[in-house]
Design an enzyme around this catalytic site. Structure first.
Site, PDB file in Angstrom:
ATOM      1  N   CYS A  47      51.395  48.502  39.761  1.00 45.02           N
ATOM      2  CA  CYS A  47      51.283  48.061  38.375  1.00 45.02           C
ATOM      3  C   CYS A  47      51.572  49.256  37.474  1.00 45.02           C
ATOM      4  O   CYS A  47      51.879  50.343  37.952  1.00 45.02           O
ATOM      5  CB  CYS A  47      49.882  47.531  38.087  1.00 45.02           C
ATOM      6  SG  CYS A  47      49.405  46.082  39.063  1.00 45.02           S
ATOM      7  N   ARG A  67      51.608  43.946  35.373  1.00 44.75           N
ATOM      8  CA  ARG A  67      50.902  43.566  36.594  1.00 44.75           C
ATOM      9  C   ARG A  67      51.828  43.114  37.711  1.00 44.75           C
ATOM     10  O   ARG A  67      52.726  42.308  37.508  1.00 44.75           O
ATOM     11  CB  ARG A  67      49.909  42.433  36.292  1.00 44.75           C
ATOM     12  CG  ARG A  67      49.044  42.083  37.498  1.00 44.75           C
ATOM     13  CD  ARG A  67      48.109  40.930  37.218  1.00 44.75           C
ATOM     14  NE  ARG A  67      47.270  40.658  38.382  1.00 44.75           N
ATOM     15  CZ  ARG A  67      46.617  39.521  38.604  1.00 44.75           C
ATOM     16  NH1 ARG A  67      46.692  38.542  37.714  1.00 44.75           N
ATOM     17  NH2 ARG A  67      45.894  39.363  39.693  1.00 44.75           N
ATOM     18  N   LEU A  68      51.578  43.665  38.891  1.00 47.81           N
ATOM     19  CA  LEU A  68      52.106  43.147  40.148  1.00 47.81           C
ATOM     20  C   LEU A  68      50.922  42.527  40.875  1.00 47.81           C
ATOM     21  O   LEU A  68      50.012  43.230  41.313  1.00 47.81           O
ATOM     22  CB  LEU A  68      52.744  44.253  40.992  1.00 47.81           C
ATOM     23  CG  LEU A  68      53.262  43.826  42.370  1.00 47.81           C
ATOM     24  CD1 LEU A  68      54.397  42.819  42.225  1.00 47.81           C
ATOM     25  CD2 LEU A  68      53.722  45.025  43.181  1.00 47.81           C
ATOM     26  N   ILE A 114      48.540  41.151  43.529  1.00 45.12           N
ATOM     27  CA  ILE A 114      48.336  41.281  44.979  1.00 45.12           C
ATOM     28  C   ILE A 114      46.980  40.711  45.381  1.00 45.12           C
ATOM     29  O   ILE A 114      46.879  39.819  46.208  1.00 45.12           O
ATOM     30  CB  ILE A 114      48.464  42.750  45.427  1.00 45.12           C
ATOM     31  CG1 ILE A 114      49.891  43.268  45.147  1.00 45.12           C
ATOM     32  CG2 ILE A 114      48.143  42.896  46.916  1.00 45.12           C
ATOM     33  CD1 ILE A 114      50.090  44.720  45.470  1.00 45.12           C
ATOM     34  N   ASN A 139      45.683  50.356  37.984  1.00 39.68           N
ATOM     35  CA  ASN A 139      46.847  50.365  38.866  1.00 39.68           C
ATOM     36  C   ASN A 139      46.391  50.872  40.222  1.00 39.68           C
ATOM     37  O   ASN A 139      45.851  51.967  40.322  1.00 39.68           O
ATOM     38  CB  ASN A 139      47.944  51.277  38.302  1.00 39.68           C
ATOM     39  CG  ASN A 139      49.077  51.513  39.284  1.00 39.68           C
ATOM     40  OD1 ASN A 139      49.376  50.661  40.114  1.00 39.68           O
ATOM     41  ND2 ASN A 139      49.710  52.675  39.195  1.00 39.68           N
ATOM     42  N   GLY A 140      46.597  50.080  41.269  1.00 42.78           N
ATOM     43  CA  GLY A 140      46.232  50.558  42.598  1.00 42.78           C
ATOM     44  C   GLY A 140      45.515  49.522  43.427  1.00 42.78           C
ATOM     45  O   GLY A 140      45.611  48.314  43.183  1.00 42.78           O
ATOM     46  N   GLU A 141      44.777  50.009  44.397  1.00 46.69           N
ATOM     47  CA  GLU A 141      44.007  49.135  45.291  1.00 46.69           C
ATOM     48  C   GLU A 141      42.787  49.894  45.794  1.00 46.69           C
ATOM     49  O   GLU A 141      42.895  51.040  46.235  1.00 46.69           O
ATOM     50  CB  GLU A 141      44.871  48.678  46.464  1.00 46.69           C
ATOM     51  CG  GLU A 141      44.190  47.666  47.363  1.00 46.69           C
ATOM     52  CD  GLU A 141      45.104  47.115  48.449  1.00 46.69           C
ATOM     53  OE1 GLU A 141      44.579  46.478  49.384  1.00 46.69           O
ATOM     54  OE2 GLU A 141      46.324  47.330  48.372  1.00 46.69           O
ATOM     55  N   ASP A 195      39.791  43.466  42.767  1.00 45.06           N
ATOM     56  CA  ASP A 195      39.164  44.777  42.888  1.00 45.06           C
ATOM     57  C   ASP A 195      39.058  45.460  41.522  1.00 45.06           C
ATOM     58  O   ASP A 195      38.224  46.337  41.325  1.00 45.06           O
ATOM     59  CB  ASP A 195      39.916  45.664  43.881  1.00 45.06           C
ATOM     60  CG  ASP A 195      41.404  45.793  43.594  1.00 45.06           C
ATOM     61  OD1 ASP A 195      41.927  45.037  42.753  1.00 45.06           O
ATOM     62  OD2 ASP A 195      42.060  46.642  44.227  1.00 45.06           O
TER      63      ASP A 195
END
Length: 220
Positions: free
Chosen positions: A2, A50-51, A53, A76-78, A99
């Site tokens: 993202c 936004r991507l 997931i 942005n991230g996981e 998350d």
């Protein structure tokens, strides 16, 4: 991936047009093709590409506000351990399966030390509308990028240097020492970038600031 964008003018957004954040978001459409989000108030502009997931529903679009609207996050991230943290932070009332919301719940619970709880790759910012404070953090290994420009009046930050330049708030001027570094080493050594006055937040660092104070800390 993202993309995150933000502008915080300490004394209020008097001379900065709200359309700036749209230009910054548009620059990073390749980082997040699934949603384009914007938040603004009297002090900040926040943007997110936004991507999708984790929790691909629209209710997880960003910028994301907590239930009482005090805190606003762009992420942005996981976070790999978000389910365990979610169980640990069960007093928070969740509205999504993302998350991102767990990161927000962790900040509400632990404040600036929340990053010590995260196992993952991340770059995020949280705006506190009551304290008028901004918190920006980067993961331990620096997998997710954060670039910023900071002066006595404002901070501009983004996942992309190009996005910062397209805000129109920063001079397009090369940093001479960085050009030398690039030809000598084929890279520019952080925290510097190729652009004068644009810096990279280093791995495992966070920025926390209000109008009165600024903190740049290494948490790991």
């Amino acid at each position: 991936m993202c993309g995150i964008n933000g502008v915080y003018q300490f004394s209020g957004l008097k001379s900065i047009e709200k359309e700036i954040i749209s230009k910054m978001n548009q620059t990073m459409i390749h980082r997040g093709p699934d949603a384009d989000g914007i938040y603004h108030d009297d002090f900040v502009l926040l943007g997110h590409r936004r991507l999708s997931i984790i929790d691909v529903s629209k209710k997880s679009d960003q910028p994301f506000c907590c239930k009482d609207n005090r805190y606003v996050i762009i992420f942005n991230g996981e976070i790999y351990n978000y389910k365990a943290l979610k169980n640990q932070l069960s007093e928070y009332i969740y509205r999504t399966e993302s998350d991102t919301e767990v990161v927000l719940a962790a900040y509400i619970k632990w404040g600036k030390k929340c990053v010590n709880q995260f196992d993952g790759m991340f770059a995020f910012s949280i705006w506190d509308k009551v304290e008028k404070s901004m918190y920006i953090a980067r993961d331990r290994m620096g997998i997710k990028p954060v670039y910023y420009v900071l002066d006595n009046e404002k901070i501009i930050f983004s996942s992309s240097v190009k996005s910062i330049l397209n805000s129109g708030l920063v001079k397009r001027k090369l940093r001479k020492e960085s050009v030398v570094d690039y030809f000598r080493f084929q890279t520019v050594h952080a925290p510097y970038t190729i652009v004068e006055d644009v810096y990279s937040l280093m791995p495992a660092q966070y920025l926390y600031f209000t109008e009165e104070k600024q903190e740049l800390e290494t948490y790991w």
